[in-house]
Scaffold this motif. Structure first.
Motif, short mmCIF file in Angstrom:
data_model
loop_
_atom_site.label_atom_id
_atom_site.label_comp_id
_atom_site.label_asym_id
_atom_site.label_seq_id
_atom_site.Cartn_x
_atom_site.Cartn_y
_atom_site.Cartn_z
N ASN A 173 50.64 -77.10 -18.59
CA ASN A 173 50.67 -78.59 -19.26
C ASN A 173 51.80 -79.55 -18.78
OD1 ASN A 173 48.18 -78.09 -20.21
ND2 ASN A 173 48.83 -77.80 -22.50
N VAL A 174 52.85 -78.74 -18.66
CA VAL A 174 54.19 -79.66 -18.49
C VAL A 174 54.47 -79.84 -16.87
CG1 VAL A 174 56.72 -79.82 -18.70
CG2 VAL A 174 55.36 -78.84 -20.47
N LEU A 175 54.23 -78.75 -16.08
CA LEU A 175 54.44 -78.72 -14.62
C LEU A 175 53.48 -79.73 -13.87
CD1 LEU A 175 55.31 -74.98 -14.27
CD2 LEU A 175 56.96 -77.05 -14.82
N MET A 176 52.24 -79.44 -14.03
CA MET A 176 50.96 -80.31 -13.48
C MET A 176 51.20 -81.87 -13.46
SD MET A 176 50.19 -77.64 -11.76
CE MET A 176 49.04 -78.58 -10.70
N PRO A 177 51.48 -82.46 -14.53
CA PRO A 177 51.59 -83.73 -14.38
C PRO A 177 52.80 -84.32 -13.60
CG PRO A 177 50.84 -83.22 -16.65
CD PRO A 177 51.07 -81.81 -15.74
N VAL A 178 53.71 -83.50 -13.94
CA VAL A 178 55.11 -83.89 -13.18
C VAL A 178 54.83 -83.79 -11.54
CG1 VAL A 178 57.49 -83.19 -12.55
CG2 VAL A 178 56.51 -82.80 -14.99
N LEU A 179 54.14 -82.86 -11.33
CA LEU A 179 53.92 -82.74 -9.78
C LEU A 179 53.15 -83.78 -9.10
CD1 LEU A 179 52.81 -79.25 -8.39
CD2 LEU A 179 51.29 -80.94 -7.88
N PHE A 180 51.89 -84.34 -9.99
CA PHE A 180 51.33 -85.40 -9.40
C PHE A 180 51.92 -86.55 -9.36
CE2 PHE A 180 47.29 -83.00 -10.59
CZ PHE A 180 46.51 -83.39 -9.48
#
Ligand code: PFF
Length: 448
Positions: A173-180
């Motif tokens: 939940n934290v890592l994926m939006p950061v990645l986008f």
């Protein structure tokens, strides 16, 4: 048993974890170099065709089997059919997950080294001195590569120790939006480069003279690898879905977002490659040799390098978490181990094999099987053979063996599924996906 099993808490958690599994080194490192090696546009078009024609139905099949049985891959086959033979597909998936985890962690370890070098300024200094080629070869052949592989696997284990909801879901939940967000910043930067148009032409204008059997196999293998498909990752994750998770929608969302990230990676890399006069077909070295020199020439280069390698590290971690989960679910549910012990065993096996893979760039580089080093052998066997074969078997199993009522009830979930949609998915599972995979295999053997 069903009720005691862990479940993902939210719909965002479902998407973040499945997309987190799919998006990784496969999109950002492997896709651009495969597309570059196979001429760009035509590869992209065929790849997208495979993703939606074969990938989406097979994702649905994994979801149906996973949520329908709420078991690991091996347990799912056993629960749906009494024959021991089908369960061998489960063993193949578990083996593939271990092979991929081993070589993937080596490349993920490289991203950590490059991140560390970017942070300390060593990478920029190597770019300035034109020493990137030697620096990469020396590093990959040396003990630091083994060290980073082990550190990466230890971080992976720490997240897995914390279990499905506390560890995997929260991390994703934290890592994926950061990645986008980081990817989009990169895209904007690349689109302002002088040769952006040439890079985009290369990526999007198809040249069908480039189509041959090696491109077809490359595109199929890339589709399966990138979707984390054919080895039970999505089956295992879907066993943690709630009854109301819409399977078809989740399959299409996962495939679309995964493809979007691959295309974004292409948009980031090809304009830069053309602007700085690099070679699009540079192969696996593209990221580790060419990009740092591109960053060096860009305004604010060191910051871009840090962001890029941090991004690759995050993307790798959400993928390795998912491939480890296949094995851990199997160890817990079939062999009765505790989650802690299962995670430890998975990590020890991956650390041993990962060390061999890392050393195959140095001390063991002379050890080859059929001309392939251990690293390349693990990659070839898993990506090009086991995943498409696993996908074909899963598709046949779901299409022909699993009771139509289970297909219907799983695809409908707590809602409804229209009959034409159910028929289309069943048709793809029975005929389209198995036949297409078989044809690509045969084309590789030069039979057709
Ligand atoms: N899909 C991941 C990527 O594109 O990097 C790789 C992967 C993850 C393959 C999980 C297999 C797997 F089970």
């Amino acid at each position: 048993m069903t009720d005691q099993r862990a479940q993902f808490g939210t719909r965002l958690g479902v998407i973040a974890t499945t997309v987190g599994s799919a998006v990784g080194l496969g999109n950002i490192w492997r896709f651009p170099y495969e597309a570059g090696a196979h001429g760009g546009g035509a590869f992209l078009l065929i790849y997208i065709g495979f993703i939606f024609l074969i990938g989406v139905p097979v994702i649905c099949a994994e979801f149906i089997m996973g949520r329908g049985t709420r078991r690991n891959i091996f347990g799912a086959f056993r629960a749906l059919h009494s024959s021991r033979y089908w369960a061998w597909t489960g063993y193949m998936g578990i083996l593939a997950s271990i092979l991929i985890l081993s070589f993937y962690s080596v490349v993920a370890g490289w991203t950590m080294e490059y991140l560390a070098e970017a942070l300390t300024g060593t990478l920029d200094a190597a770019s300035a001195g034109g020493e990137l080629h030697d620096a990469f070869d020396n590093f990959a052949a040396g003990p630091r590569s083994v060290m980073w592989t082990l550190i990466f696997l230890a971080i992976n284990a720490v997240i897995l120790f914390r279990g499905v909801r506390g560890g995997i879901e929260r991390a994703s939940n934290v890592l994926m939006p950061v990645l986008f967000i980081i990817l989009i910043i990169f895209c904007i930067n690349s689109l302002t480069m002088p040769e952006a148009a040439e890079g985009l032409r290369f990526l999007f204008r198809p040249d069908f003279t480039k189509v041959d059997s090696s491109m077809l196999i490359g595109a199929l293998g890339q589709a399966f690898f990138s979707l984390s498909l054919g080895l039970g990752t999505l089956m295992t994750y879907s066993s943690y879905f709630s009854d109301s998770t819409p399977l078809v929608k989740s399959a299409v969302t996962t495939a679309s977002l995964d493809t979007l990230v691959a295309i974004l990676a292409g948009i980031i890399i090809f304009p830069a490659v053309f602007t700085y006069g690099c070679e699009p077909a540079a192969g696996p070295k593209l990221v580790f040799e060419v990009l740092p020199s591109i960053f060096h020439q860009m305004p604010g280069g060191p910051i871009w390098a840090i962001l890029f390698f941090f991004l690759l590290f995050l993307a790798s971690l959400t993928s390795t978490i998912s491939m480890s989960e296949i094995c851990i679910a199997f160890f817990c549910e079939q062999l009765g181990m505790s989650r802690r012990r299962a995670t430890l065993l998975n990590t020890v096996i991956a650390m041993s094999l990962g060390t061999l893979c890392a050393l195959s760039f140095g001390a063991f580089s002379g050890f080859t099987v059929c001309g392939l080093t251990i690293f390349n052998l693990f990659d070839y066997l898993s990506s090009n053979i086991m995943l498409p074969l696993g996908g074909m078997l899963i598709s046949i199993f779901a299409g022909w063996i699993v009771d139509r009522r289970i297909l219907r009830s799983q695809l409908a979930g707590t809602g409804r599924i229209s009959t034409p949609l159910l028929r289309t998915i069943t048709f793809c599972l029975r005929y389209v996906a198995p036949a297409a995979i078989l044809l690509v295999f045969l084309s590789g053997l030069d039979i057709i």
